[in-house]
Design a protein around this motif. Structure first.
Motif, PDB file in Angstrom:
ATOM      1  N   PHE A 227     -14.321  36.496  27.579  1.00 33.96           N
ATOM      2  CA  PHE A 227     -12.876  35.797  27.998  1.00 33.96           C
ATOM      3  C   PHE A 227     -13.211  34.690  28.811  1.00 33.96           C
ATOM      4  CE2 PHE A 227     -10.598  40.207  28.532  1.00 33.96           C
ATOM      5  CZ  PHE A 227     -10.912  40.490  27.096  1.00 33.96           C
ATOM      6  N   THR A 228     -12.165  33.833  28.929  1.00 31.91           N
ATOM      7  CA  THR A 228     -12.010  32.663  29.602  1.00 31.91           C
ATOM      8  C   THR A 228     -10.943  32.557  30.344  1.00 31.91           C
ATOM      9  OG1 THR A 228     -13.754  31.676  28.113  1.00 31.91           O
ATOM     10  CG2 THR A 228     -12.479  30.231  29.672  1.00 31.91           C
ATOM     11  N   ILE A 229     -10.811  32.159  31.548  1.00 30.52           N
ATOM     12  CA  ILE A 229      -9.592  32.000  32.208  1.00 30.52           C
ATOM     13  C   ILE A 229      -9.608  30.623  32.626  1.00 30.52           C
ATOM     14  CG2 ILE A 229     -10.715  32.347  34.564  1.00 30.52           C
ATOM     15  CD1 ILE A 229      -7.798  33.695  35.477  1.00 30.52           C
ATOM     16  N   SER A 230      -8.166  29.934  32.370  1.00 33.31           N
ATOM     17  CA  SER A 230      -8.034  28.539  32.696  1.00 33.31           C
ATOM     18  C   SER A 230      -6.647  28.408  33.121  1.00 33.31           C
ATOM     19  CB  SER A 230      -8.360  27.782  31.384  1.00 33.31           C
ATOM     20  OG  SER A 230      -7.542  28.178  30.457  1.00 33.31           O
ATOM     21  N   ARG A 231      -6.267  27.170  33.664  1.00 36.15           N
ATOM     22  CA  ARG A 231      -4.931  27.050  34.244  1.00 36.15           C
ATOM     23  C   ARG A 231      -4.814  25.549  33.791  1.00 36.15           C
ATOM     24  NH1 ARG A 231      -8.886  25.680  37.969  1.00 36.15           N
ATOM     25  NH2 ARG A 231      -8.640  24.110  39.174  1.00 36.15           N
ATOM     26  N   ASP A 232      -3.393  25.127  34.030  1.00 36.43           N
ATOM     27  CA  ASP A 232      -2.860  23.961  33.619  1.00 36.43           C
ATOM     28  C   ASP A 232      -1.810  23.465  34.952  1.00 36.43           C
ATOM     29  OD1 ASP A 232      -1.305  21.809  33.148  1.00 36.43           O
ATOM     30  OD2 ASP A 232      -1.229  21.987  30.944  1.00 36.43           O
ATOM     31  N   ASN A 233      -2.328  23.209  35.973  1.00 33.69           N
ATOM     32  CA  ASN A 233      -1.627  23.049  37.184  1.00 33.69           C
ATOM     33  C   ASN A 233      -0.332  22.047  36.973  1.00 33.69           C
ATOM     34  OD1 ASN A 233      -3.539  24.715  38.403  1.00 33.69           O
ATOM     35  ND2 ASN A 233      -4.562  22.718  39.421  1.00 33.69           N
ATOM     36  N   ALA A 234      -0.539  21.192  36.156  1.00 30.68           N
ATOM     37  CA  ALA A 234       0.814  20.329  35.939  1.00 30.68           C
ATOM     38  C   ALA A 234       1.889  21.221  35.323  1.00 30.68           C
ATOM     39  CB  ALA A 234       0.409  19.192  34.917  1.00 30.68           C
ATOM     40  N   GLU A 235       1.616  22.175  34.573  1.00 27.22           N
ATOM     41  CA  GLU A 235       2.650  22.976  33.808  1.00 27.22           C
ATOM     42  C   GLU A 235       2.870  24.229  34.340  1.00 27.22           C
ATOM     43  OE1 GLU A 235       4.430  21.978  31.000  1.00 27.22           O
ATOM     44  OE2 GLU A 235       3.604  20.076  31.082  1.00 27.22           O
ATOM     45  N   ASN A 236       1.953  24.390  35.403  1.00 27.96           N
ATOM     46  CA  ASN A 236       2.152  25.684  36.349  1.00 27.96           C
ATOM     47  C   ASN A 236       1.897  27.054  35.408  1.00 27.96           C
ATOM     48  OD1 ASN A 236       2.902  24.093  38.535  1.00 27.96           O
ATOM     49  ND2 ASN A 236       5.148  25.027  38.613  1.00 27.96           N
ATOM     50  N   LYS A 237       0.622  26.810  34.477  1.00 26.60           N
ATOM     51  CA  LYS A 237       0.232  27.848  33.732  1.00 26.60           C
ATOM     52  C   LYS A 237      -0.992  28.205  33.742  1.00 26.60           C
ATOM     53  CE  LYS A 237       3.536  26.328  29.715  1.00 26.60           C
ATOM     54  NZ  LYS A 237       4.235  27.597  29.768  1.00 26.60           N
TER      55      LYS A 237
END
Length: 125
Positions: free
Chosen positions: A66-76
């Motif tokens: 599993f890999t967790i990631s984020r897109d702060n610009a899209e709040n995702k």
């Protein structure tokens, strides 16, 4: 009012992949995480990530898959799940912490004060 909305659950075959998404209505978080809960069992930690910072943390059972990631610009927030193992229905929950989690871990359920409604995932054999 802060809202977290998960999506991407469903039925997948063992060995396959699935990607979960979580859309947040706010970006005022310190950390975000995924937890899961099987019927009749406690909600357990899966993965977490600092919102500002490089730190990620995984449960031993999902490390390397599993890999967790984020897109702060899209709040995702995302959870890429590969090489899925057969399991009964699990509900995956997105969680967010508005204050700094208890060091040195990001895995404590009590540190997260916002929760989504959950998205269900089933892996068939």
């Amino acid at each position: 009012q802060v809202q977290l909305v998960e999506s991407g659950g469903g039925l997948v075959q063992a060995g396959g992949s699935l990607r979960l998404s979580c859309t947040a209505s706010s970006r005022a978080f310190v950390a975000m995480a995924w937890f899961r809960q099987a019927p009749g069992k406690e909600r357990e930690f899966v993965a977490a990530i600092e919102v500002i910072g490089p730190v990620t943390e995984y449960a031993d059972s999902v490390k390397g898959r599993f890999t967790i990631s984020r897109d702060n610009a899209e709040n995702k927030l995302f959870l890429q799940m590969n090489t899925l193992k057969p399991e009964a229905k699990n509900v995956y929950y997105c969680a967010a912490a508005s204050t700094t989690p208890t060091a040195p871990t990001l895995s404590l359920r009590s540190d997260y004060d916002y929760w989504g409604q959950g998205t269900q995932r089933t892996v068939s054999s």
